[in-house]
Design an enzyme around this catalytic site. Structure first.
Site, PDB file in Angstrom:
ATOM      1  NE  ARG A 101      -3.294  -0.244   2.754  1.00 57.70           N
ATOM      2  CZ  ARG A 101      -3.679  -0.791   3.909  1.00 57.70           C
ATOM      3  NH1 ARG A 101      -3.502  -0.122   5.050  1.00 57.70           N
ATOM      4  NH2 ARG A 101      -4.231  -1.990   3.946  1.00 57.70           N
ATOM      5  CG  HIS A 145      -0.835  -3.167   4.236  1.00 62.01           C
ATOM      6  ND1 HIS A 145      -1.132  -4.279   3.478  1.00 62.01           N
ATOM      7  CD2 HIS A 145      -1.640  -3.242   5.322  1.00 62.01           C
ATOM      8  CE1 HIS A 145      -2.075  -4.997   4.072  1.00 62.01           C
ATOM      9  NE2 HIS A 145      -2.399  -4.383   5.200  1.00 62.01           N
ATOM     10  CG  ASP A 152      -4.996  -6.663   4.516  1.00 57.98           C
ATOM     11  OD1 ASP A 152      -4.322  -7.025   5.490  1.00 57.98           O
ATOM     12  OD2 ASP A 152      -5.273  -5.479   4.283  1.00 57.98           O
ATOM     13  CD  GLU A 210      -6.652  -5.131  10.427  1.00 56.76           C
ATOM     14  OE1 GLU A 210      -6.982  -3.931  10.499  1.00 56.76           O
ATOM     15  OE2 GLU A 210      -5.789  -5.549   9.603  1.00 56.76           O
ATOM     16  CG  HIS A 213      -2.778  -7.284   8.955  1.00 53.14           C
ATOM     17  ND1 HIS A 213      -2.824  -6.009   8.423  1.00 53.14           N
ATOM     18  CD2 HIS A 213      -1.527  -7.408   9.496  1.00 53.14           C
ATOM     19  CE1 HIS A 213      -1.666  -5.404   8.631  1.00 53.14           C
ATOM     20  NE2 HIS A 213      -0.855  -6.242   9.282  1.00 53.14           N
TER      21      HIS A 213
END
Length: 235
Positions: A101, A145, A152, A210, A213
């Site tokens: 990301r 990320h 993910d 999460e 993740h």
């Protein structure tokens, strides 16, 4: 003396030859040299890049997502390939929602978290007040990320042709997303553990909040937050 110099030169050449590729790569934030396109590196994966679409907690395409593809460091992608082979043997495929990301995407999340838009609240954070998203850590100014070794993902059942039921959806803000959340069915919890165990077995570490993740334990760029956009890399 001459033979000693020759020997030293030979040892230096060998040392340079065996130096890990990651150690020779640039750590410049705008340099994608150490990354690969996941769909090319692991053809068996399925991809649904949520931040390229408008179906995400922000409700619009996220900055820096120029193409609907996933990128990861070579080291993380290699480990994920082993996970893919592992779960394929058990009748599953990996389905990826996000991987690398860019920092500009993280900045987009922060701008959204600080504004008054709640158009996607009922889908992703129905029990969380918008002004609690930053204090409770759902969005931050930096993301693992952006270092390129986090992914993910979920499992896709090849027999049913559907995603495996994890008892909660990707990017849901709340306790329901914690991997060890017990107020789900035994089957849903078991599914979470199938994914978790496979990822851990091949060198990834989970996140306590999460279920989807995971980050490579020995990530190659632990201090670099990359800035280049998500797009198919030039070979």
């Amino acid at each position: 003396m001459r033979s000693t110099k020759i020997l030293m030169g030979a040892l230096l050449a060998i040392a340079l030859f065996v130096t890990p590729a990651s150690a020779q790569r640039s750590t410049a934030p705008d340099d994608p040299t150490g990354f690969v396109v996941l769909g090319e590196f692991i053809p068996d994966i399925i991809q649904e890049i949520r931040y390229y679409s408008t179906y995400n907690f922000v409700g619009e395409r996220i900055d820096g997502y120029y193409q609907p593809c996933a990128l990861m460091t070579i080291e993380a992608a290699t480990a994920l390939k082993a996970v893919s082979d592992d779960v394929m043997a058990r009748g599953y495929r990996l389905k990826v929602y996000d991987a690398y990301r860019p920092q500009m995407g993280v900045d987009h999340f922060m701008r959204w978290a600080e504004n008054n838009d709640t158009s996607m609240k009922k889908y992703f954070y129905p029990k969380i007040a918008k002004d609690r998203i930053i204090p409770e850590g759902y969005v931050d100014r930096k993301s693992g990320h952006s270092r390129g070794s986090t992914v993910d993902l979920t499992l896709f059942d090849m027999k049913t042709g559907k995603e495996v039921d994890m008892g909660g959806t990707f990017d849901y803000f709340g306790e329901l997303s914690h991997p060890d959340y017990k107020k789900i069915t035994k089957a849903q919890y078991k599914n979470r553990m199938i994914l978790r165990d496979a990822m851990i077995r091949h060198g990834f570490k989970p996140l306590a909040t999460e279920w989807w993740h995971f980050t490579l334990k020995d990530e190659p760029y632990p201090d670099t937050y990359f800035t280049f956009p998500v797009t198919a890399l030039q070979k």
